[in-house]
Design an enzyme around this catalytic site. Structure first.
Site, short mmCIF file in Angstrom:
data_model
loop_
_atom_site.label_atom_id
_atom_site.label_comp_id
_atom_site.label_asym_id
_atom_site.label_seq_id
_atom_site.Cartn_x
_atom_site.Cartn_y
_atom_site.Cartn_z
N LYS A 176 0.69 -0.92 -0.42
CA LYS A 176 -0.38 0.32 0.26
C LYS A 176 0.93 1.18 0.12
CE LYS A 176 -1.52 -1.37 2.87
NZ LYS A 176 -1.91 -1.92 4.98
N THR A 208 -6.19 8.90 9.89
CA THR A 208 -5.78 7.75 8.89
C THR A 208 -5.76 6.70 10.42
OG1 THR A 208 -3.03 7.85 9.18
CG2 THR A 208 -4.60 8.89 7.54
N GLY A 210 -5.59 3.23 11.85
CA GLY A 210 -6.51 2.38 11.67
C GLY A 210 -6.83 1.72 10.19
N THR A 211 -5.82 2.69 9.33
CA THR A 211 -6.43 2.02 7.77
C THR A 211 -5.95 1.24 7.20
OG1 THR A 211 -4.41 3.58 7.54
CG2 THR A 211 -6.26 4.54 7.01
N GLY A 212 -4.64 0.76 7.91
CA GLY A 212 -4.21 -0.82 8.04
C GLY A 212 -5.08 -1.08 7.93
N CYS A 213 -5.50 -1.66 9.07
CA CYS A 213 -6.48 -2.37 9.65
C CYS A 213 -7.66 -2.30 9.00
CB CYS A 213 -6.62 -2.33 11.80
SG CYS A 213 -5.32 -1.75 12.49
#
Length: 264
Positions: A176, A208, A210-213
């Site tokens: 990402k 942003t 918690g975007t990865g989770c």
């Protein structure tokens, strides 16, 4: 009511609700799946950073997994924060014979910059879990850890994706590009099918957390419903773009995203 596909997250907590299993369960619900969660670490954190971490005992992680698997078999599994070697070994013991989709989000550092995993656990993650994954979802800093060098341009990112696939025997990898500049461009390396890129507008925001989770959880939900890797990743990309754009503007630091905004 039609039967819901059950999906499982194995990860840490976030009492402020923006990341970890809290974000995962919101994402699962938003994508109309039945969410389940096994807690690996209790994290005292908010939008400003991580204050304290207490890991669940390996035996308790094992007991939680046993309860899930003997009663409601998940149609897809996502792992997030796995901070200790012992926990990784237990999770691997359940996943090695698991034939349905498994999404690995290699959580190493929080959005705030706080480290979330022990050094020995990174090596265990590489050797025990990466080869079992259907899809892994590293951001740029996590991809840099996996290849052991900085990734400063598109050519280096593309080289790294193929290297991660080859070195760790990973089927599908999405790196990402949220930490880069320019368009928010992600690089999807597909099993036997080469490279696909997905671009969206870059949103100028601090919200942003918690975007990865969230991205990985949406992909997990879609795979649990029987979608292809490409379909799952495209939905995850659209979902997170909408969630960031429509963030609820909460907290004093890196605020959470909006898990209810995407209507696709």
């Amino acid at each position: 009511m039609a039967k819901l596909d059950a999906v499982l997250t194995i990860a840490g907590t976030d009492p402020s609700g923006g990341a970890g299993i809290m974000a995962d369960l919101k994402s699962f619900q938003a994508r109309e799946t039945y969410g389940m969660a096994v807690v690996t670490s209790v994290v005292a954190q908010n939008t400003q950073g991580v204050r304290a971490v207490q890991h669940i005992t390996p035996d308790m992680v094992d007991q939680q997994l046993s309860c899930v698997f003997e009663d409601i078999e998940p149609q897809a599994i996502k792992t997030g924060m796995l901070a200790q070697v012992e926990i990784i070994n237990i999770v691997a013991s359940y996943l090695k014979d698991y034939s349905k989709p498994y999404v690995l989000d290699p959580v190493m550092v929080a959005t705030s910059g706080d480290r979330l995993i022990e050094e020995e656990a990174i090596e265990a993650l590489k050797s025990k879990l990466l080869p079992l994954a259907t899809l892994i979802t590293p951001n740029l800093p996590e991809a840099e850890v996996l290849v052991g060098r900085s990734l400063s341009d598109e050519a280096s990112i593309i080289q790294a994706g193929y290297e991660i696939q080859d070195k760790y025997h990973v089927k599908n990898v999405i790196i990402k590009g949220g930490h880069a500049t320019g368009l928010a461009k992600d690089y999807l390396f597909l099993e036997n099918e080469g490279l696909m890129t997905l671009s969206s507008e870059r949103i100028d925001t601090v919200h942003t957390h918690g975007t990865g989770c969230t991205f990985a959880a949406v992909a997990t939900a879609e795979l649990g419903k029987g979608k292809t890797i490409v379909e799952a990743v495209k939905t995850a990309k659209a979902f997170i773009t909408s969630a960031i754009k429509n963030a609820p503007e909460l907290g004093k630091g890196h605020g959470p995203v909006n898990h209810l905004s995407y209507k696709g």
